[in-house]
Design an enzyme around this catalytic site. Sequence first.
Site, PDB file in Angstrom:
ATOM      1  N   SER A  87       0.795  -1.157   0.572  1.00 18.23           N
ATOM      2  CA  SER A  87       0.243   0.081   0.124  1.00 18.23           C
ATOM      3  C   SER A  87       0.991   1.429  -0.281  1.00 18.23           C
ATOM      4  O   SER A  87       2.197   1.686   0.583  1.00 18.23           O
ATOM      5  CB  SER A  87      -0.858   0.052   1.361  1.00 18.23           C
ATOM      6  OG  SER A  87      -1.559   1.466   1.791  1.00 18.23           O
TER       7      SER A  87
ATOM      8  N   TYR B 222      -2.130  -0.117   9.846  1.00 20.58           N
ATOM      9  CA  TYR B 222      -2.846  -0.645   8.531  1.00 20.58           C
ATOM     10  C   TYR B 222      -1.572  -0.819   7.367  1.00 20.58           C
ATOM     11  O   TYR B 222      -1.050  -1.432   7.197  1.00 20.58           O
ATOM     12  CB  TYR B 222      -3.968  -0.083   7.837  1.00 20.58           C
ATOM     13  CG  TYR B 222      -4.201  -0.146   6.707  1.00 20.58           C
ATOM     14  CD1 TYR B 222      -4.366  -1.532   6.263  1.00 20.58           C
ATOM     15  CD2 TYR B 222      -3.482   0.768   5.144  1.00 20.58           C
ATOM     16  CE1 TYR B 222      -4.749  -2.162   4.028  1.00 20.58           C
ATOM     17  CE2 TYR B 222      -3.586   0.713   4.141  1.00 20.58           C
ATOM     18  CZ  TYR B 222      -3.641  -0.947   3.431  1.00 20.58           C
ATOM     19  OH  TYR B 222      -3.992  -1.580   2.879  1.00 20.58           O
TER      20      TYR B 222
END
Length: 225
Positions: A143, A168
């Site tokens: 990501s 995350y």
Amino acid sequence: MKILVTGAAGFIGYHLVKSLVEDNHEVIGLDNINDYYSTNLKFDRLKELGINKDSAKDFLSLNGSNLFQNFKFIRMNLEDRENLPKLFKDQKFDVVCNLAAQAGVRYSIENPETYIDSNIVGFLNILECCRNHNIKKLVYASSSSVYGDNKKTPFEETDNTDKPISLYAASKKSNELMAHTYSHLFKLNTIGLRFFTVYGSWGRPDMAYYLFADAITKDKANKSI
């Protein structure tokens, strides 16, 4: 090739599966169809791939598509240490594309355990299965959140990513480190993709562009969303 695509009921996974089967690859799709956002959207994506809801909702049942002879789907959790290795052993994949993960930056503040289970434990299971079953290549979703509070733009692959600012992001940075370790120790060819606000048809409803469009249509463009 025979390819495993995890996260097959997700936005990116759905499009990848469709592209691969149309290119005549044999594909096994895997997803746990969690309720982070509407499961109906996930089942609808699978329906577009020829997998009906009645067959997709059962865990550990490998079902064939009624649209693509070269596509099958199984509902499974990545953290299932018993059945994931069995799937690898039975199917003998050439390539694995791991797109399954618990997504969302804000959600990780409220539900941290989910990210550890899926993004850390699940990814370790994928790496172990690849190591033990002679997988030629692993492509996995990282990501752009790994760049943390990096002020320099545009981002570059060589930028420092040691200061994630969400769990995350930390889980995705961990994936990159884990993949690097397995590449070094076991010569596993791994490729991490740092996605940044991917958009398009069948997209995730929690993404910014959907929130902006919804706010505009409801005349809330100048209000907080």
